[in-house]
Design a protein around this motif. Structure first.
Motif, PDB file in Angstrom:
ATOM      1  N   ALA A 258       0.879  -1.277  -0.082  1.00  0.00           N
ATOM      2  CA  ALA A 258      -0.027  -0.059  -0.017  1.00  0.00           C
ATOM      3  C   ALA A 258       0.808   1.071   0.145  1.00  0.00           C
ATOM      4  O   ALA A 258       0.516   2.152  -0.560  1.00  0.00           O
ATOM      5  CB  ALA A 258      -0.796   0.170   1.073  1.00  0.00           C
ATOM      6  N   VAL A 259       1.959   1.179   0.648  1.00  0.00           N
ATOM      7  CA  VAL A 259       2.943   2.188   0.506  1.00  0.00           C
ATOM      8  C   VAL A 259       3.450   2.499  -0.725  1.00  0.00           C
ATOM      9  O   VAL A 259       3.578   3.586  -1.147  1.00  0.00           O
ATOM     10  CB  VAL A 259       3.819   2.088   1.621  1.00  0.00           C
ATOM     11  CG1 VAL A 259       5.284   3.290   1.661  1.00  0.00           C
ATOM     12  CG2 VAL A 259       3.573   2.061   3.102  1.00  0.00           C
ATOM     13  N   GLU A 260       3.703   1.571  -1.326  1.00  0.00           N
ATOM     14  CA  GLU A 260       4.399   1.515  -2.717  1.00  0.00           C
ATOM     15  C   GLU A 260       3.191   2.351  -3.616  1.00  0.00           C
ATOM     16  O   GLU A 260       3.665   2.963  -4.529  1.00  0.00           O
ATOM     17  CB  GLU A 260       4.932   0.325  -3.137  1.00  0.00           C
ATOM     18  CG  GLU A 260       6.237   0.219  -2.370  1.00  0.00           C
ATOM     19  CD  GLU A 260       6.806  -1.305  -2.462  1.00  0.00           C
ATOM     20  OE1 GLU A 260       7.949  -1.600  -2.315  1.00  0.00           O
ATOM     21  OE2 GLU A 260       5.803  -2.316  -2.905  1.00  0.00           O
ATOM     22  N   GLU A 261       2.173   1.821  -3.586  1.00  0.00           N
ATOM     23  CA  GLU A 261       1.025   2.244  -4.437  1.00  0.00           C
ATOM     24  C   GLU A 261       0.917   3.822  -4.237  1.00  0.00           C
ATOM     25  O   GLU A 261       0.701   4.451  -5.231  1.00  0.00           O
ATOM     26  CB  GLU A 261      -0.349   1.249  -3.893  1.00  0.00           C
ATOM     27  CG  GLU A 261      -0.052   0.096  -4.672  1.00  0.00           C
ATOM     28  CD  GLU A 261      -0.431   0.018  -6.358  1.00  0.00           C
ATOM     29  OE1 GLU A 261      -0.555   1.118  -6.950  1.00  0.00           O
ATOM     30  OE2 GLU A 261      -0.534  -1.328  -6.518  1.00  0.00           O
ATOM     31  N   ILE A 369      14.786  -3.999  -1.641  1.00  0.00           N
ATOM     32  CA  ILE A 369      14.264  -3.854  -0.200  1.00  0.00           C
ATOM     33  C   ILE A 369      13.360  -3.300  -0.030  1.00  0.00           C
ATOM     34  O   ILE A 369      12.253  -2.839  -0.456  1.00  0.00           O
ATOM     35  CB  ILE A 369      15.523  -2.538   0.383  1.00  0.00           C
ATOM     36  CG1 ILE A 369      15.548  -2.729   1.758  1.00  0.00           C
ATOM     37  CG2 ILE A 369      15.131  -1.379  -0.390  1.00  0.00           C
ATOM     38  CD1 ILE A 369      16.438  -1.503   2.194  1.00  0.00           C
ATOM     39  N   ALA A 370      12.573  -4.000   1.225  1.00  0.00           N
ATOM     40  CA  ALA A 370      11.255  -3.844   1.668  1.00  0.00           C
ATOM     41  C   ALA A 370      10.988  -2.348   1.857  1.00  0.00           C
ATOM     42  O   ALA A 370      11.817  -1.777   2.598  1.00  0.00           O
ATOM     43  CB  ALA A 370      10.874  -4.655   2.902  1.00  0.00           C
ATOM     44  N   SER A 371       9.828  -1.927   1.453  1.00  0.00           N
ATOM     45  CA  SER A 371       9.521  -0.516   1.531  1.00  0.00           C
ATOM     46  C   SER A 371       9.658  -0.119   3.253  1.00  0.00           C
ATOM     47  O   SER A 371       9.966   1.081   3.551  1.00  0.00           O
ATOM     48  CB  SER A 371       8.267   0.214   1.408  1.00  0.00           C
ATOM     49  OG  SER A 371       7.279  -0.903   1.734  1.00  0.00           O
ATOM     50  N   PRO A 395       9.301   1.902  -5.988  1.00  0.00           N
ATOM     51  CA  PRO A 395       9.732   0.518  -5.937  1.00  0.00           C
ATOM     52  C   PRO A 395      10.932   0.141  -6.567  1.00  0.00           C
ATOM     53  O   PRO A 395      11.612  -0.618  -5.930  1.00  0.00           O
ATOM     54  CB  PRO A 395       8.520  -0.235  -6.309  1.00  0.00           C
ATOM     55  CG  PRO A 395       7.430   0.889  -6.284  1.00  0.00           C
ATOM     56  CD  PRO A 395       8.185   2.106  -6.820  1.00  0.00           C
ATOM     57  N   TYR A 396      11.212   0.396  -7.535  1.00  0.00           N
ATOM     58  CA  TYR A 396      12.231  -0.178  -8.431  1.00  0.00           C
ATOM     59  C   TYR A 396      12.725   0.952  -9.369  1.00  0.00           C
ATOM     60  O   TYR A 396      12.045   1.930  -9.909  1.00  0.00           O
ATOM     61  CB  TYR A 396      11.991  -1.240  -9.501  1.00  0.00           C
ATOM     62  CG  TYR A 396      11.580  -2.406  -9.144  1.00  0.00           C
ATOM     63  CD1 TYR A 396      12.587  -3.532  -8.641  1.00  0.00           C
ATOM     64  CD2 TYR A 396      10.353  -2.854  -8.651  1.00  0.00           C
ATOM     65  CE1 TYR A 396      12.292  -4.826  -8.188  1.00  0.00           C
ATOM     66  CE2 TYR A 396      10.040  -4.143  -8.326  1.00  0.00           C
ATOM     67  CZ  TYR A 396      10.887  -4.895  -7.826  1.00  0.00           C
ATOM     68  OH  TYR A 396      10.530  -6.124  -7.464  1.00  0.00           O
TER      69      TYR A 396
END
Length: 457
Positions: A258-261, A369-371, A395-396
Motif C-alpha cells: 500500500a505504501v508503494e502504491e 529492499i522492503a519499503s 519501488p524499482y
C-alpha cells in the motif's frame, strides 16, 4: 533553521568547485569502454588515484576473473564501530559512444556549455562515481562524522559485471555491510529519487535456420522464410498491450505494498516534458500513475535487435535461410533467471517453435529492499535534508543491472540514489552531458546521507 552540517559541506564543495571540474574533466577525458577494453586499465588507475587522495585505503583486484586490464576497485574509509557500515557503488566503465560523427563536441575532450559538462560516459556513470569519491573527501576534510564506508567500482558493469558474482563468492567478508547505496541512473525532473531495487535481466539470442543457404524468393511457397519464422516466434511472446504470454510468467510477481502504491500515485507526471526527454511522439500509458507503475514495476520483454536477409546496395530477391534476434527480459523480485529460461523454452516448444535456438547471453537476478526496512526512512530523511525537498520514492528503478543482486545474496540490502537531472543529459547517447550543479549537489547529498546514517543502526 540552518542545518550546520549541510552548510559546512556545501561551503567545502563550493570552495573546491573549480578543482572538481578540472578533475572530472580529466576523468571523462580517459576512455574506458568495457565492450572493447579501450582505456579501461588507465581509467582504473586514474580512479584509484582519486580515491586515495580523497582519503580511502584502496585495492585494485586482479584475480578471480578480474585482471590488470579490468581491475575491480575497492576502498575503505573509517573503521567499523557502533554505527553501520555502508557500501557505495558506481562503475567506471562506459558504453561505446553513440554515433561519434554526430557529436557536436569531442568525445574525450570535455567542454562546458551553459553549465553542462559534455563528454562520453560523463552521465553513465563517471560523474556519479565522482560524487561518491568527493563526498568522502568532503566528509574527511570538513571534519564531518560518517559511518564506516566501503566503495566498490566496477569496470565491467556495462557488460553486466560477469566476474563480480564469482569474485564476491571468494571474498564475502570484504563486502559485508549493513546497506549498499548505488549511485547510477537519473533522478526525477522535479528532484531526487530513491529507488528500492533494480530489475533483473535475462538477455537471450534467438536463432532460426530454415535452409542451409539463401534461396531465390520464388521458393517462398515451398520453403519456410527464416525471418517470418522468427517474427512469428517473437510475436507469440507478448500480446498487443505488452503483456508477456509465457505460461506462469507472472505467478511469482508480488503485488506492491500500500505504501508503494501511494508513492506511485504521488509522483509528478509531465507528459510533454517526458515526450521531449525521450524524443518520442507517443507513450503507452494513460496517466502518471500508469506511467510509473509500468516503468518501474512491470517485467518486460524487449526485442533489442533483429537481423537476416540482404542489407547491401540495390535489391536482391533472397529468401533468407537464417535469422536472429536478441531479446532482453527484465524481471522483478521473486522471479528468477533460471525459471524464466525454462518457461521460455517450454513456451516455444508448446507453440510449435522447437526449431528456435535459445542462447543465454547474460543473466542477473533482481533485488529489492522492503519499503518498511529500517534503513529506508533514514536514507529518505538524509536526502530530504540535503536537497531540501522530499525525494521521489520508487519501488524499482526503471532498468536492470548494478551489483545489488550479489549484495542481496550475502544479506546486504540496497537503495539506489541517482543524482543527475534526467532531461537532456543524453545518457549513453550523442552529446552526453551533466549539469555541473547536479554533480556538486550530488556530492553534498551523498555526504549528508552517509553522515545521517551514523545513528541508523
Amino acid at each position: 533553521m540552518t542545518d550546520t552540517i549541510v552548510e559546512t559541506l556545501r561551503t567545502y564543495v563550493r570552495a573546491n568547485q573549480a578543482r572538481y571540474v578540472t578533475e572530472l574533466r580529466a576523468l571523462v577525458s580517459q576512455p574506458s569502454v568495457s565492450a572493447t577494453g579501450e582505456g579501461v586499465p588507465q581509467c582504473a588507475a586514474l580512479v584509484q588515484g582519486l580515491m586515495e587522495r580523497a582519503g580511502l585505503c584502496t585495492q585494485a583486484f586482479t584475480t578471480d576473473g578480474y585482471s590488470h586490464d579490468n581491475p575491480l576497485l575497492y576502498g575503505e574509509y573509517g573503521a567499523a564501530g557502533a554505527g553501520p557500515t555502508i557500501a557505495l557503488y558506481a562503475h567506471y566503465d562506459i558504453v561505446p559512444p553513440a554515433d561519434p560523427e554526430r557529436w557536436s563536441v569531442p568525445l574525450y575532450d570535455p567542454v562546458i556549455k551553459d553549465g553542462r559538462l559534455y563528454g562520453a560516459g560523463v552521465a553513465d556513470d563517471k560523474a556519479q562515481l565522482f560524487t561518491i569519491i568527493k563526498a568522502i573527501e568532503a566528509l574527511a576534510q570538513a571534519g564531518v562524522s560518517a559511518p564506516a564506508l566501503k566503495v566498490v567500482s566496477d569496470g565491467e558493469e556495462e557488460q553486466y559485471s560477469p566476474h563480480f558474482e564469482s569474485f564476491m563468492a571468494q571474498h564475502r567478508d570484504l563486502f559485508k555491510a549493513d546497506l549498499l547505496l548505488g549511485v547510477d541512473g537519473e533522478a526525477h525532473e522535479t528532484g531526487p529519487v530513491l529507488a528500492l531495487g533494480l530489475k533483473g535481466t535475462l538477455f537471450v539470442r534467438l536463432d532460426v535456420q530454415t535452409a542451409a543457404k539463401d534461396l531465390f524468393t520464388g521458393y517462398s511457397p515451398v520453403v519456410p522464410n527464416a525471418i517470418w519464422r522468427l517474427n512469428q516466434a517473437l510475436a507469440s511472446l507478448v500480446d498487443r498491450n505488452g503483456r508477456i504470454l509465457m505460461g506462469g510468467f507472472y505467478d511469482a510477481v508480488a503485488p506492491l505494498s500500500a505504501v508503494e502504491e501511494a508513492w506511485l500515485a504521488q509522483v509528478p507526471f509531465d507528459r510533454p516534458g517526458i515526450l521531449r526527454h525521450l524524443q518520442t511522439q507517443r507513450l503507452l500509458v494513460h496517466d502518471g500513475a500508469d506511467y510509473y507503475r509500468r516503468l518501474t514495476t512491470w517485467p518486460t520483454c524487449a526485442i533489442t535487435s533483429i537481423s537476416g536477409g540482404y542489407h547491401g546496395a540495390g535489391v536482391k530477391n533472397v529468401l533468407p535461410g537464417t535469422a536472429s534476434a536478441t531479446v532482453d527480459f527484465q524481471i522483478v523480485a521473486n522471479q528468477t533467471c533460471d525459471d524464466l529460461e525454462a518457461k521460455l523454452r517450454r513456451h516455444f516448444a508448446r507453440h510449435g517453435f522447437e526449431d528456435v535456438q535459445v542462447t543465454v547471453l547474460q543473466r542477473r537476478g533482481p533485488h529489492k529492499i522492503a519499503s518498511d526496512h529500517p534503513y529506508v526512512e533514514p536514507v529518505r530523511a538524509g536526502a530530504r535534508r540535503a536537497y531540501g525537498i522530499e525525494p521521489v520514492m520508487l519501488p524499482y528503478y526503471r532498468g536492470a543491472g548494478g551489483v545489488g543482486a550479489e549484495f542481496q545474496g550475502i544479506g546486504v540490502p540496497s537503495i539506489w540514489l541517482p543524482t543527475l537531472y534526467p532531461m537532456e543529459n543524453n545518457m549513453g547517447g550523442t552529446d552526453e552531458n551533466v549539469r555541473v550543479q547536479d554533480v556538486l549537489d550530488g556530492i553534498v547529498a551523498i555526504a549528508v546521507i552517509c553522515h545521517h546514517l551514523c545513528q541508523a543502526r
